[in-house]
Write a protein that holds these residues in place. Structure first.
Motif, PDB file in Angstrom:
ATOM      1  N   ARG A  34      -0.945  -2.344   1.227  1.00 37.72           N
ATOM      2  CA  ARG A  34      -1.135  -1.473   2.375  1.00 37.72           C
ATOM      3  C   ARG A  34      -0.543  -2.116   3.625  1.00 37.72           C
ATOM      4  N   LYS A  38       2.640  -0.758   5.790  1.00 34.45           N
ATOM      5  CA  LYS A  38       2.558  -0.592   7.249  1.00 34.45           C
ATOM      6  C   LYS A  38       3.727  -1.300   7.938  1.00 34.45           C
ATOM      7  N   TYR A  64      -4.984   8.724   0.502  1.00 31.22           N
ATOM      8  CA  TYR A  64      -4.890   9.217   1.877  1.00 31.22           C
ATOM      9  C   TYR A  64      -4.317   8.156   2.818  1.00 31.22           C
ATOM     10  N   ARG A  65      -4.790   6.932   2.683  1.00 35.83           N
ATOM     11  CA  ARG A  65      -4.338   5.861   3.585  1.00 35.83           C
ATOM     12  C   ARG A  65      -2.842   5.600   3.435  1.00 35.83           C
ATOM     13  N   THR A  66      -2.343   5.539   2.199  1.00 37.51           N
ATOM     14  CA  THR A  66      -0.922   5.252   2.014  1.00 37.51           C
ATOM     15  C   THR A  66      -0.052   6.406   2.532  1.00 37.51           C
ATOM     16  N   TYR A  67      -0.494   7.647   2.327  1.00 35.10           N
ATOM     17  CA  TYR A  67       0.274   8.761   2.889  1.00 35.10           C
ATOM     18  C   TYR A  67       0.227   8.733   4.414  1.00 35.10           C
ATOM     19  N   ASP A  68      -0.911   8.368   4.983  1.00 37.51           N
ATOM     20  CA  ASP A  68      -1.003   8.231   6.443  1.00 37.51           C
ATOM     21  C   ASP A  68      -0.053   7.156   6.961  1.00 37.51           C
ATOM     22  N   LEU A  69       0.179   6.133   6.146  1.00 38.21           N
ATOM     23  CA  LEU A  69       1.082   5.045   6.539  1.00 38.21           C
ATOM     24  C   LEU A  69       2.554   5.369   6.276  1.00 38.21           C
TER      25      LEU A  69
END
Length: 106
Positions: A34, A38, A64-69
């Motif tokens: 992650r 980033k 969700y976090r990886t798509y947000d990044l």
């Protein structure tokens, strides 16, 4: 990250050609995937390289976090070797035969 950033032992021009695509594991031994994602997506020199997360995680939070990044695809690794081979073939077909990617160095 040194390879991608042309630093350290990869600082010599030509020692680290720019990849056309990055396969990223979230659970790397030295650096969390992650964090690497980033860094990649926040770098003006790297952000346009497609990043595919290939991991054992099925956690919604990771998705969700990886798509947000800024990840381009999130794939959960299959358990069997044969299934992994099929996933890799499909990835190759999609990213290298179907998708139009920008020329390296752009």
């Amino acid at each position: 990250m040194e390879y991608l950033q042309h630093s350290g032992k990869y600082a010599e021009p030509g020692s680290s050609p720019r990849p056309g695509i990055i396969l990223l594991d979230l659970n790397m031994p030295k650096k969390d995937g992650r964090e690497a994602l980033k860094e990649i997506k926040s770098s003006p020199d790297l952000w346009s390289i497609p990043v595919i997360v290939l991991t054992t995680s099925k956690a919604e939070e990771d998705i969700y976090r990886t798509y947000d990044l800024g990840v381009n695809s999130f794939i959960t690794k299959p358990v069997s070797f044969d299934a992994l081979v099929e996933v890799m073939k499909a990835l190759g077909r999609y990213w290298f035969e179907i998708v139009e990617l920008p020329a390296p160095g752009r």
